[in-house]
Design an enzyme around this catalytic site. Structure first.
Site, PDB file in Angstrom:
ATOM      1  N   ASP A 174      48.292  46.833 -17.884  1.00  0.00           N
ATOM      2  CA  ASP A 174      47.892  45.596 -17.185  1.00  0.00           C
ATOM      3  C   ASP A 174      49.047  44.604 -17.212  1.00  0.00           C
ATOM      4  O   ASP A 174      48.864  43.411 -17.420  1.00  0.00           O
ATOM      5  CB  ASP A 174      46.648  44.988 -17.831  1.00  0.00           C
ATOM      6  CG  ASP A 174      46.044  43.851 -16.986  1.00  0.00           C
ATOM      7  OD1 ASP A 174      46.232  43.871 -15.755  1.00  0.00           O
ATOM      8  OD2 ASP A 174      45.421  42.945 -17.564  1.00  0.00           O
ATOM      9  N   ASP A 221      48.104  40.646 -24.611  1.00  0.00           N
ATOM     10  CA  ASP A 221      46.888  41.231 -24.021  1.00  0.00           C
ATOM     11  C   ASP A 221      47.001  42.746 -23.912  1.00  0.00           C
ATOM     12  O   ASP A 221      47.137  43.312 -22.822  1.00  0.00           O
ATOM     13  CB  ASP A 221      46.600  40.626 -22.644  1.00  0.00           C
ATOM     14  CG  ASP A 221      46.138  39.182 -22.742  1.00  0.00           C
ATOM     15  OD1 ASP A 221      45.721  38.772 -23.841  1.00  0.00           O
ATOM     16  OD2 ASP A 221      46.208  38.468 -21.731  1.00  0.00           O
TER      17      ASP A 221
END
Length: 258
Positions: free
Chosen positions: A191, A207
């Site tokens: 991501d 993240d």
């Protein structure tokens, strides 16, 4: 019980644990985030003397909220995955293809707990490989404690908001991180974008809950998507390399000489 009474009860419960509320006004989302499950996890982490101060939110989102905290005077980030609003379906898909968590089944709560453990594990692997990520410190249920990346109590800016003198150099640094993540940590971020990279003198990857091991069935597609996102963003500011050549260099699948 009204919202103000709920907030006061929350403050009393937290302070009874020996934790100082540093910025009560900034904790506006606390009654939505600190449900009973989260309070139990928080209590356990406080009992282990891993949190001494809770401050205001660093970031708020549908999946998770991140709060500033302190442990013995050191800044920490307290990431709390929101059980009620987490994207249960997406989490399940990432977990199902990961051998480390392939057997996770059951409730939304169980999936979120596994996801929290997964992010801790991914950060640990990346950190051990020397990649600039927040150092993971501890986790319990849906709470992850990690190193706070910031100055004072202000987090480093996302790449998209940072002041950068040499985009080409930063682009090459991030590609190096992606390669080291692949070759040394045996992970793909899955991501990666200008939203999940912080910048202060150098880039930091954040993240990493969705990061997957190389044997995940969608690992090749995730790697290509990460490279495509990086090229999309950096092509506005500097020359970028060919997507296919980057993937071949990272994975070692390029054509060999005679």
């Amino acid at each position: 019980m009204g919202r103000e009474e709920e907030h006061e009860r929350f403050d009393r419960e937290i302070e009874a644990m020996g934790v100082r509320i540093k910025d009560a006004d900034a904790l506006k989302v606390r009654s939505d985030v600190f449900d009973e499950v989260t309070l139990i996890a928080l209590y356990k982490l406080v009992h282990k003397k891993l949190i001494s101060v809770i401050g205001g939110p660093i970031s708020t989102g549908k999946e998770a909220n991140v709060f500033y905290g302190e442990h013995d005077g050191r800044g920490i980030a307290i990431k709390i995955y929101r059980i009620r609003t987490a994207n249960f379906k997406a989490m399940t898909e990432y977990l199902a293809g990961d051998r480390r968590f392939a057997n996770v089944r059951g409730s939304r709560k169980g999936i979120v707990f596994a996801w929290t453990k997964k992010e801790y594990s991914n950060l640990a692997r990346a950190h051990d490989a020397g990649i600039p990520v927040p150092e993971p410190l501890a986790f319990d249920r849906n709470i992850l404690l990690m190193e706070f990346l910031g100055c004072g109590e202000a987090p480093y800016p996302q790449l998209r908001n940072a002041e950068i003198e040499d985009y080409g150099a930063v682009y090459r640094q991030v590609l190096d991180y992606v390669e080291r993540l692949y070759r040394e940590a045996r992970l793909i971020h899955a991501d990666l974008s200008e939203y999940n990279i912080l910048y202060h003198e150098k880039p930091y990857l954040i993240d990493m809950g969705q990061a997957v091991t190389l044997d995940h069935p969608r690992a090749p597609a995730f790697l290509i998507r990460d490279i495509r996102n990086l090229n999309r963003y950096f092509s506005r500011y500097c020359d970028v390399l060919d997507e296919k050549e980057i993937v071949e260099a990272i994975t070692g699948t390029g054509r060999r000489g005679p």
